[in-house]
Design a protein around this motif. Structure first.
Motif, short mmCIF file in Angstrom:
data_model
loop_
_atom_site.label_atom_id
_atom_site.label_comp_id
_atom_site.label_asym_id
_atom_site.label_seq_id
_atom_site.Cartn_x
_atom_site.Cartn_y
_atom_site.Cartn_z
N MET A 175 -11.00 -0.82 -4.29
CA MET A 175 -11.08 -1.26 -2.90
C MET A 175 -11.92 -2.52 -2.74
SD MET A 175 -9.09 0.90 -1.61
CE MET A 175 -9.22 0.52 0.15
N ALA A 192 -3.42 2.41 -4.24
CA ALA A 192 -4.16 3.65 -4.48
C ALA A 192 -3.21 4.84 -4.51
CB ALA A 192 -5.23 3.85 -3.41
N SER A 209 -10.73 5.43 -1.63
CA SER A 209 -9.72 4.63 -0.93
C SER A 209 -9.39 5.16 0.45
CB SER A 209 -8.44 4.58 -1.77
OG SER A 209 -7.89 5.88 -1.94
#
Length: 828
Positions: A280, A574, A608
């Motif tokens: 991220m 993700a 995430s």
């Protein structure tokens, strides 16, 4: 004692009642929903806002709850989402207060939720089914009398490219209960369902579409208001669902751009608050590839291959293709499609047809060479196929197919036709992936409510292509589009290389690409770590071998992040990595290895903010500390379901029960689950028409005595057979037609007219084949994609005859049929 055993549960679902009925004299004695007192459902309405940017969609759903009863409620809603969606936000609005949920390990989230309810606090829980990633459960707990709550759910998803180059978005509205295979391990998802016509809440839907290229049109299986363009360039547009939408079908949009499918690579900046070096925190690049194969390779159609066709013959295949019952049944449509498919196979290939329900069958013990004799034998058996094999036991059929040895130099192509939803989706997909090196899998979801996780997953893990057939879609068209993909040569030796400046490293997050098709998109995600003061450009090169020839596609991209993409690519990346790790966890041999992989999934999901099979969203409203008083009553919010059983249609009612009935079923549910999606342990509950048929419940005797009667609908007159299929059915495996009365009838002529018009020097089969081609080009150009491959066979056959009278045949055929088709148009 369990923490929430004190709750008085008044949930009575159709499925539970069917289970109770089958354990008492095998008589279906009720079809109904909810409680003896017909309390209102707390879910009042759903608003969905869709934002499409190029080929990625962000979906925001708002669910409005209101407790109109005099006691606190817990509302539980089991509903479908796209199988590849990345759920990334969940929050609740209570009055002026907003509570944003956090992603936590699933058991921890459940305990926090239960602890909050036990303490008299409000809590909210959103969790993904462990059996199938396209089913979610939303629990709204301790909603006080007279209070409202607004739940906001957000997810992002990629839009699948259709064979006609449209981008498909589907908002699942229909959730048909999932079939649990006999002897299946684990718990199945129990869905509280009602017929679509009785869904007690409303749906509003609006979409905003934007792209660098103009939006040419938006189509839908549902009624839409007119498309509204927002700028002169027509690169932005909005569209809304027309009022009065019924929950009898999914909301499907097909979005078409002008010059849409160009390769792109877009870099998205990382989250400012996240640590550099993490997924991220670093930039992510999404690469969209559209390979262009050499024309020399694409101009020839493969004449080799082993085509294995697997057809669902479970009870629900007797349902109509659309909810209005104005179209063929699914099994009828599938039979017609198999006819067209068999006629279009190339000479020299091998084939076999399997069908499955509670058991599986095959036409031949093993795949046979395609010939007139084997084709005729297969078609005779296909004509007799009905929706009469009970349940949806697809796993055992696939295992049998994979046990059959592959035929040397005949690449295996598996076509799977099903309308089903099963609880063992992940087990099925793991099996397909395990055997992906030996075949390509093309999947077809038939009718409303087909599981996107199953259909898309079969194609993804099998390196093929997925299609959905709903409403008035022609199955034949979509299957022939996929057959063209199957006849493309298989891409081999795929490799991907990245070229980025010094100081920047690339971590690929997507699985290795194994399937490439002409004009079809392949997506990759990669994490870009580090920095460079050098060139701000990178490139990715995909190399592969096609028909023995080395090929490559290269794409350059700007390393500078795009503006304000809202972490969409990060969440999709993700989600991709989470799915890969979940598969790895199921494949790990030892307990310790599985726990290590599971921890990776949980950590990535929490970091995430994207859901997984091992995590859940949980939010607790601690408020001012005031405890909600009174026993908590659970309400299951029903999902819409299509209900038809072998030509019978349920007329469902809200049915009265006495207290003993409610209490006994309440006890059954309390004994059989503890926050497991209201699952049934041990012997699975029957879930749909497939199970009813498989248990041989007598649906005819005593039907008039049932509160929910099963009416045998008056059989409509069978429509005249499609003239195209009538002509196609007469074609020989070699590609030619025979001159006989059946052909004359298919052409709309008498035998005498056809025979008397034949040029004297032309033999009968050449004449018959020429007439068939002229008729196709003269009357059925709107369905050319459906008959193009079998017409190519016919042209090849004519060429092999070295007939010198083709021009004479075309002239005479045009005169007979009233057409004006040119010889060149026929490909001669």
């Amino acid at each position: 004692m369990m923490k929430f055993a004190f709750r008085s549960t008044f949930v009575i679902s159709l499925l539970t009642l069917l289970y109770k009925a089958t354990t008492t004299d095998m008589m279906v004695n009720v079809c109904g929903l909810l409680t003896a007192n017909k309390e209102p459902v707390p879910l009042q309405g759903i608003q969905v806002e869709l934002e499409v940017k190029d080929h990625v969609a962000t979906v925001v759903s708002t669910l409005n709850y209101e407790n109109k009863e005099d006691k606190p409620l817990e509302a539980v809603f089991v509903f479908p989402l796209p199988g590849d969606a990345a759920v990334c936000h969940f929050s609740a609005q209570i009055g002026q207060k907003q509570i944003v949920a956090e992603v936590k390990e699933k058991q921890q989230a459940r305990e926090e939720y239960d602890d909050a309810l036990s303490s008299g606090q409000q809590a909210f829980l959103l969790e993904e089914s462990e059996q199938s990633p396209d089913v979610f459960s939303l629990s709204v707990g301790s909603l006080p009398p007279g209070e409202s709550a607004s739940i906001r759910l957000e997810y992002v998803t990629e839009l699948a490219v259709q064979a006609d180059e449209g981008l498909r978005f589907s908002l699942p509205a229909v959730l048909n209960p999932r079939y649990q295979p006999q002897g299946g391990e684990g718990a199945s998802v129990q869905v509280t369902s009602v017929p679509a016509s009785l869904v007690p809440y409303s749906l509003s839907f609006s979409a905003r579409v934007s792209s660098p290229r103009p939006v040419s049109k938006v189509e839908s299986s549902s009624s839409l208001e007119p498309l509204q363009y927002l700028n002169p360039e027509q690169t932005q547009a909005t569209v809304k669902l027309a009022a009065g939408h019924k929950f009898d079908r999914d909301v499907e949009l097909l979005i078409y751009y002008k010059d849409a499918h160009q390769p792109t690579a877009v870099v998205e900046a990382g989250q400012a608050s996240a640590k550099p070096g993490t997924l991220m925190g670093d930039p992510v690049v999404m690469v969209s590839l559209y390979p262009e194969f050499p024309q020399a390779v694409m101009s020839s159609v493969a004449s080799r291959g082993e085509f294995v066709l697997l057809l669902d013959r479970s009870g629900s295949m007797s349902s109509h293709m659309n909810s209005r019952g104005t179209y063929q049944t699914r099994i009828d449509n599938a039979r017609d499609t198999l006819l067209l498919l068999l006629k279009s196979l190339p000479m020299g290939c091998y084939f076999n047809i399997y069908s499955f329900g509670s058991r599986y069958e095959h036409i031949f013990p093993q795949s046979v060479e395609y010939s007139q004799e084997t084709m005729e034998e297969a078609l005779k058996k296909v004509k007799k196929m009905g929706a009469d094999l009970g349940g949806t036991e697809i796993l055992e059929a696939l295992k049998h197919i994979y046990r059959q040895p592959c035929i040397p130099s005949q690449p295996r192509q598996l076509f799977v036709f099903t309308d089903g939803e099963v609880t063992n989706t992940k087990e099925v997909l793991d099996l397909v992936k395990k055997n992906s090196g030996s075949h390509r899998c093309f999947s077809f979801g038939i009718g409303e409510g087909a599981s996107s996780a199953l259909i898309n997953g079969l194609a993804k893990e099998g390196g093929g292509h997925a299609q959905f057939i709903t409403g008035t879609d022609r199955m034949q068209l979509k299957v022939m589009q996929s057959l063209r993909f199957a006849l493309q040569p298989a891409v081999e030796k795929v490799s991907i290389t990245w070229d980025v400046p010094k100081g920047v490293s690339v971590t690929v997050l997507s699985p290795l690409i194994t399937a490439l098709f002409q004009g079809q998109r392949s997506l990759m995600y990669a994490q870009l770590s580090g920095q460079s003061s050098e060139a701000a450009e990178g490139s990715v090169t995909v190399k592969y071998s096609l028909a023995g020839l080395p090929s490559q596609n290269q794409l350059h991209f700007d390393l500078r992040p795009a503006e304000d993409t809202g972490l969409t690519f990060h969440r999709l990346a993700a989600r991709t990595l989470i799915r890969s790790l979940e598969t790895e966890e199921r494949e790990d041999g030892g307990w310790r290895d599985r726990e290590v992989t599971k921890k990776k999934v949980v950590d990535l999901s929490v970091q995430s903010g994207v859901s997984s099979a091992f995590t859940a969203f949980v939010a607790v409203n601690k408020g001012d500390g005031e405890v909600i008083q009174g026993p908590l009553v659970r309400r299951n919010v029903p999902a819409p379901m299509l209900m038809k059983v072998s030509g019978y249609e349920f007329r469902s009612h809200y049915v009265d029960y006495d207290d003993d009935d409610a209490d006994s079923i309440s006890s059954l549910l309390q004994r059989s689950h503890k926050r497991e999606f209201l699952v049934a342990r041990g012997r699975p509950l029957p879930t749909f028409a497939d199970d009813i048929l498989d248990m041989k419940v007598n649906l005819t005797s005593g039907a008039d005595d049932l509160p929910c009667s099963l009416d045998k609908k008056n059989s409509p007159k069978q429509p005249r057979r499609d003239p195209l299929l009538q002509l196609v059915s007469l074609q020989e495996a070699s590609g030619c037609w025979v001159l006989d009365p059946a052909l004359a009838a298919a052409l709309g002529k008498t035998s005498e007219e056809v025979e008397n018009s034949k040029p004297a020097s032309v033999n009968q089969e050449v004449w018959a084949t020429s007439l068939a081609l002229i008729w196709l080009h003269g009357f059925k150009m709107d369905a050319q994609e459906e008959w193009e491959l079998l017409a190519m066979k016919a042209v090849s056959w004519l060429r092999a005859q070295n007939a010198s009278c083709v021009t004479e045949c075309v002239e005479a055929g045009n005169a007979l049929l009233g057409c004006n088709v040119q010889r060149d148009a026929l490909g001669l």
